[in-house]
Enzyme design. Structure first.
Site, PDB file in Angstrom:
ATOM      1  N   HIS A  73     -40.173   1.939 -15.487  1.00  0.00           N
ATOM      2  CA  HIS A  73     -39.415   0.734 -15.802  1.00  0.00           C
ATOM      3  C   HIS A  73     -37.938   1.052 -16.029  1.00  0.00           C
ATOM      4  O   HIS A  73     -37.053   0.283 -15.650  1.00  0.00           O
ATOM      5  CB  HIS A  73     -39.997   0.057 -17.046  1.00  0.00           C
ATOM      6  N   ARG A  94     -20.956   7.445 -33.644  1.00  0.00           N
ATOM      7  CA  ARG A  94     -21.685   8.696 -33.880  1.00  0.00           C
ATOM      8  C   ARG A  94     -22.548   9.112 -32.699  1.00  0.00           C
ATOM      9  O   ARG A  94     -22.827  10.298 -32.535  1.00  0.00           O
ATOM     10  CB  ARG A  94     -22.571   8.565 -35.113  1.00  0.00           C
ATOM     11  N   ASN A 151     -20.724   9.992 -28.043  1.00  0.00           N
ATOM     12  CA  ASN A 151     -20.348  11.330 -27.587  1.00  0.00           C
ATOM     13  C   ASN A 151     -20.608  12.293 -28.739  1.00  0.00           C
ATOM     14  O   ASN A 151     -19.728  12.546 -29.569  1.00  0.00           O
ATOM     15  CB  ASN A 151     -18.876  11.358 -27.163  1.00  0.00           C
ATOM     16  N   HIS A 157     -18.080  14.137 -31.451  1.00  0.00           N
ATOM     17  CA  HIS A 157     -18.328  13.675 -32.822  1.00  0.00           C
ATOM     18  C   HIS A 157     -18.627  14.840 -33.753  1.00  0.00           C
ATOM     19  O   HIS A 157     -18.147  14.872 -34.886  1.00  0.00           O
ATOM     20  CB  HIS A 157     -19.494  12.684 -32.840  1.00  0.00           C
ATOM     21  N   TYR A 204     -13.420  15.770 -40.711  1.00  0.00           N
ATOM     22  CA  TYR A 204     -13.949  14.996 -41.839  1.00  0.00           C
ATOM     23  C   TYR A 204     -14.382  15.906 -42.992  1.00  0.00           C
ATOM     24  O   TYR A 204     -13.915  15.753 -44.130  1.00  0.00           O
ATOM     25  CB  TYR A 204     -15.120  14.144 -41.355  1.00  0.00           C
ATOM     26  N   SER A 229      -8.545  10.911 -33.499  1.00  0.00           N
ATOM     27  CA  SER A 229      -9.190  10.491 -32.250  1.00  0.00           C
ATOM     28  C   SER A 229      -8.302   9.528 -31.470  1.00  0.00           C
ATOM     29  O   SER A 229      -8.147   9.666 -30.244  1.00  0.00           O
ATOM     30  CB  SER A 229     -10.541   9.841 -32.566  1.00  0.00           C
ATOM     31  N   HIS A 235      -6.640  10.335 -27.756  1.00  0.00           N
ATOM     32  CA  HIS A 235      -6.951   9.454 -26.628  1.00  0.00           C
ATOM     33  C   HIS A 235      -5.682   8.859 -26.023  1.00  0.00           C
ATOM     34  O   HIS A 235      -5.522   8.821 -24.791  1.00  0.00           O
ATOM     35  CB  HIS A 235      -7.888   8.327 -27.079  1.00  0.00           C
TER      36      HIS A 235
END
Length: 525
Positions: A114, A395, A398, A402, A410, A433, A437
């Site tokens: 499916h 989260r 990627n 992350h 962090y 980030s 980018h």
């Protein structure tokens, strides 16, 4: 008690459940054979059950390894295979990222007929794109046009890209490793440890700023590389910087801990381990990773062929859906009506490009390199499409990037602030980030238009707190997809408009204000 329970379940169920799943797959005698549709349904259910049991066992083993297992093996004896898996998954002291042998989610899902039908639908859509392009070209030109001029332009000056990449890679291969080795040999015996640390750190930052930071950017801007060639160099620039940081970040604490313990252990990893890490599809350094026993070269060929197919897919999307639309829009003055129509007309190509980028890179490209390197942990992404919150989407979209942001931005920020500013730590992650980018897009497109930065820092931050993990239910998944579709339309629309405005309305000697002001707002060719 949690450790004992985890090991009890892991040790017992591994020996108990998995033999049962194999017994359940014993062929049925002919007189008991079910109808064909029922047999297919049974096979699908058994595959799903076996996959879920394997993931359940891996999660139990991973949790037990993270909780500690020094004394449990004497209470709950494990087989040698289970002990070896525990040794592989148990990280060194102070390191929390655990690698286990597991497949990518789409590899499991594509075994269900499916789900694979959806994959076939995208292939059918590609065939229709190709057919429509050939028919239109035949009507307009009176012949079949198979020139692929857009792809040729996008990957122009490729030899220069290869030479520049070789310089970047070889410097990353030598400089961080040599600096760490010299510092690790001098640091334990030196009376000026702080001075040596500052000197080595300064040299590393100087190298990253000049060789990895300035060199590729200068090559791109000086030679006017086309978009695809730019993306290759700039994304590799970012990847190598992140790799070098992880290698130094993971090994410096080990050298300092060995110096404090006065042991004679070798603190610097072997050079072959560092080389493997530079090619491995992860941004978190470990001396060793779980490895598969063999390489399936047929699987590698399939993944690379799918990457090539995605490139042609993107080519036809831009040729059929984007270029005709934006050529006509760029000839008009900027107004609200044109803007709204442009955004909604850009949603379909934007979403298709999003799917292609995800499938081509995060699934096919990374799995191909993982297979060639026998890299066992293939969790490069999770089921981001089921997200009911943007926090979960960030989260799971990627996992590779992350993990790097989580452990080195962090958590390090919380460590430096003694875990007092969690909201500020999250803001720092979003800012890093968003800046990276926007830097990639600005260099590769050749203009500054911070659409993605604004979406990240404004709507992204708001959605991260409003659509948080406590939002459950199908309606929140619908809201997440709606916002994602709209965001892709905005990106494709605004960046495409600005791209054509830069070419139709060039400024010979632009001032600093001209470089910051979007050309599409005032362009009237």
């Amino acid at each position: 008690m949690r450790v004992l329970a985890a090991h009890a379940v892991a040790g017992g169920l591994i020996r108990w459940f998995r033999p049962q799943t194999r017994m359940a797959q014993v062929p049925i005698e002919p007189q008991e054979r079910c109808p064909a549709p029922v047999m297919h349904l049974k096979a699908d259910l058994m595959r799903q059950f076996d996959t879920q049991v394997n993931e359940f066992m891996d999660s139990l083993i991973e949790e037990s390894a993270s909780l500690g297992s020094s004394h449990v093996s004497t209470v709950f004896p494990l087989s040698e295979k289970e002990k070896s898996k525990l040794r592989v998954t148990q990280p060194p002291q102070g390191q929390s990222k655990q690698f286990v042998i597991r497949r990518s989610l789409l590899d499991d899902l594509f075994e269900v007929n499916h789900i694979r039908t959806i994959y076939h639908m995208f292939i059918a859509l590609l065939i229709l794109f190709i057919f429509s392009t050939l028919v239109v070209d035949f009507i307009d030109e009176g012949r079949l046009v198979l020139e692929f001029d857009l792809l040729v332009y996008a990957f122009g000056q490729f030899p220069l890209v290869v030479v520049t990449w070789m310089c970047m890679f070889l410097s990353t291969l030598v400089v961080p490793y040599v600096l760490l080795s010299v510092w690790a040999n001098v640091y334990p015996t030196s009376n000026h440890q702080g001075l040596w640390t500052v000197l080595a750190g300064s040299l590393l930052l100087l190298y990253q700023g000049l060789c990895l930071g300035f060199l590729p950017t200068y090559v791109v801007l000086k030679n006017g590389l086309p978009p695809a060639s730019c993306f290759i160099l700039i994304l590799e620039q970012v990847r190598l910087i992140m790799k070098a940081h992880s290698f130094i970040r993971e090994n410096v604490p080990r050298v300092r801990s060995l110096e404090r313990s006065k042991t004679n252990s070798v603190a610097v990893p072997q050079f072959t381990q560092y080389i493997y890490f530079l090619f491995a599809p992860t941004l978190i350094y470990r001396d060793n990773y779980p490895r598969n026993p063999c390489i399936r070269w047929g699987y590698v060929a399939i993944q690379f062929s799918q990457v090539l197919g995605c490139l042609f897919y993107a080519y036809y999307i831009f040729v059929r859906l984007c270029i005709p639309q934006f050529r006509s829009i760029s000839m008009q003055l900027f107004d609200l009506r044109a803007m709204v129509l442009c955004v909604f007309n850009s949603i379909l190509p934007g979403v298709l490009v999003l799917f292609l980028a995800f499938f081509a890179f995060l699934h096919c490209w990374l799995n191909a390199f993982a297979e060639m390197l026998r890299f066992g942990d293939r969790m490069f992404y999770k089921d981001w499409w089921n997200s009911t919150s943007f926090a979960n989407y960030y989260r799971t979209w990627n996992v590779v990037v992350h993990d790097w942001l989580y452990y080195y931005v962090y958590r390090d920020f919380l460590w430096m602030t003694q875990k007092r500013f969690r909201a500020a730590a999250m803001l720092v992650v979003f800012t890093v980030s968003a800046v990276v980018h926007e830097y990639v897009l600005a260099i590769c497109f050749g203009f500054f238009y911070p659409v993605l930065f604004c979406l990240f820092m404004c709507f992204g931050m708001v959605f991260n707190f409003v659509l948080h993990d406590r939002r459950k239910g199908p309606i929140w998944n619908v809201i997440m997809w709606t916002a994602l579709f709209l965001g892709q339309g905005v990106l494709i629309c605004l960046y495409s408009q600005e791209w054509y405005a830069q070419r139709f309305c060039p400024i010979q000697e632009p001032s600093f204000i001209d470089l910051l002001k979007p050309r599409s707002w005032t362009c009237s060719p």
